[in-house]
Scaffold this active site. Structure first.
Site, PDB file in Angstrom:
ATOM      1  N   CYS A  74       0.865  -1.182   0.000  1.00 40.86           N
ATOM      2  CA  CYS A  74       0.000   0.000   0.000  1.00 40.86           C
ATOM      3  C   CYS A  74       0.898   1.227   0.000  1.00 40.86           C
ATOM      4  O   CYS A  74       1.736   1.390   0.902  1.00 40.86           O
ATOM      5  CB  CYS A  74      -0.859  -0.039   1.270  1.00 40.86           C
ATOM      6  SG  CYS A  74      -1.890   1.402   1.536  1.00 40.86           S
ATOM      7  N   ASN A  75       0.755   2.074  -1.012  1.00 41.31           N
ATOM      8  CA  ASN A  75       1.590   3.279  -1.097  1.00 41.31           C
ATOM      9  C   ASN A  75       1.317   4.218   0.074  1.00 41.31           C
ATOM     10  O   ASN A  75       2.236   4.834   0.618  1.00 41.31           O
ATOM     11  CB  ASN A  75       1.294   4.050  -2.388  1.00 41.31           C
ATOM     12  CG  ASN A  75       1.728   3.307  -3.632  1.00 41.31           C
ATOM     13  OD1 ASN A  75       2.745   3.609  -4.214  1.00 41.31           O
ATOM     14  ND2 ASN A  75       0.945   2.326  -4.049  1.00 41.31           N
ATOM     15  N   CYS A 184      -0.940   3.928  -6.370  1.00 45.85           N
ATOM     16  CA  CYS A 184      -1.798   3.240  -5.398  1.00 45.85           C
ATOM     17  C   CYS A 184      -1.947   1.807  -5.884  1.00 45.85           C
ATOM     18  O   CYS A 184      -2.172   1.574  -7.077  1.00 45.85           O
ATOM     19  CB  CYS A 184      -3.157   3.943  -5.359  1.00 45.85           C
ATOM     20  SG  CYS A 184      -4.420   3.066  -4.412  1.00 45.85           S
TER      21      CYS A 184
HETATM   22  N1  DGL Z   1      -3.823   0.477  -1.896  1.00 46.85           N
HETATM   23  C1  DGL Z   1      -3.654   1.683  -1.151  1.00 46.85           C
HETATM   24  C2  DGL Z   1      -2.467   2.475  -1.692  1.00 46.85           C
HETATM   25  O1  DGL Z   1      -1.620   1.913  -2.377  1.00 46.85           O
HETATM   26  C3  DGL Z   1      -4.959   2.396  -1.115  1.00 46.85           C
HETATM   27  C4  DGL Z   1      -4.952   3.480  -0.140  1.00 46.85           C
HETATM   28  C5  DGL Z   1      -6.221   3.784   0.541  1.00 46.85           C
HETATM   29  O2  DGL Z   1      -6.743   2.894   1.215  1.00 46.85           O
HETATM   30  O3  DGL Z   1      -6.617   4.925   0.447  1.00 46.85           O
HETATM   31  O4  DGL Z   1      -2.285   3.632  -1.444  1.00 46.85           O
END
Ligand code: DGL
Length: 263
Positions: A74-75, A184
């Site tokens: 998750c970024n 993301c």
């Molecule tokens: N998959 C997450 C990312 O890479 C999503 C972030 C979120 O939950 O807002 O940022």
């Protein structure tokens, strides 16, 4: 530590399964445990303190489940919490960050676009990396408000998704970008739709493959690669509905187990 222990992976929800696919592809003999914290998604609109405490909760569960390495798929979690995690736990952590450096190296139009969450774009880590690698390059940053929620609901092919993407791509097209960085881990699932909406000259870049390669390198360095040619197990836990994970990993239906769990 035994090399047949699982690789732990977590995300705010189902998006990190895009990273899991890359890891499974590159490391076919590794056992994996994936946590989808969908109940708390999106992380992108939360405060840094909230993101850190959600990451602590996920990390502690993966450590209780004996994971030998943790991939923060998750970024938003990486850019806000990975230094905290590295400072406070002994296990190696792999993070994911928007691939601005390769985009900045490859651009011909000197203009690149980044689609990511508010949490990632506002983070200190992102701003430092961005400043370091994008001197003289025009960066169009757009917050993908609402995209994660639609993916979490399984609404990738909805009209609402198309309309949102069109509005987010507009300033990037106006800026004549030639590379779009997906910041993301949910967004690789939007690539087919993005391809329909973008001219062919625009390259889409995501970091999934690089994360898998880095996971392999770090396992290797720590002598933790599983050298036994086993049929691995892949356990997925979601603290919300499991149907979207089943849908996204349809091609892997026979090799994964998906369960609902409170965490
Ligand atoms: N998959 C997450 C990312 O890479 C999503 C972030 C979120 O939950 O807002 O940022």
């Amino acid at each position: 530590m035994a090399s047949n222990l699982p690789i732990g992976i977590f995300d705010s929800g189902v998006g990190g399964t895009s990273i899991w696919k890359e890891i499974e592809d590159l490391l076919p003999y590794e056992n994996t445990i994936y946590l989808a914290d969908s109940q708390n998604a999106p992380y992108g609109n939360r405060s840094v303190d909230e993101i850190i405490s959600l990451c602590i909760k996920n990390t502690e569960l993966l450590l209780d489940l004996n994971c030998k390495i943790i991939v923060v798929a998750c970024n938003t979690a990486t850019t806000n919490a990975i230094s905290y995690l590295r400072d406070n736990y002994q296990v190696p952590f792999i993070g994911i960050e928007p691939a601005i450096k390769p985009a900045a190296l490859m651009t011909n139009s000197n203009s690149i676009g980044i689609l990511a969450t508010r949490g990632t774009l506002n983070s200190q880590l992102f701003s430092t990396t961005s400043k370091e690698h994008t001197q003289g390059i025009k960066i169009t940053e757009v917050i993908g408000e609402g995209l994660v929620q639609l993916i979490e609901q399984g609404n990738i092919d909805s009209q609402e998704m198309t309309d949102l993407l069109k509005s987010y791509l507009k300033p990037m097209l106006d800026a004549e970008i030639d590379h779009l960085v997906l910041g993301c881990s949910h967004y690789p699932y939007l690539i087919p739709k993005l391809r329909e909406l973008l001219p062919n000259r625009i390259q889409i870049i995501d970091s999934g493959e690089a994360v898998a390669r880095q996971t392999k390198n770090i396992l290797d360095k720590n002598r933790l690669l599983n050298n036994e040619k086993i049929t691995p197990y892949h356990q997925f836990y979601s603290n919300s509905t499991t149907s979207v994970i089943h849908e996204l990993l349809m091609d892997h239906a026979n090799s994964i187990r998906v369960e609902q769990k409170e965490f």
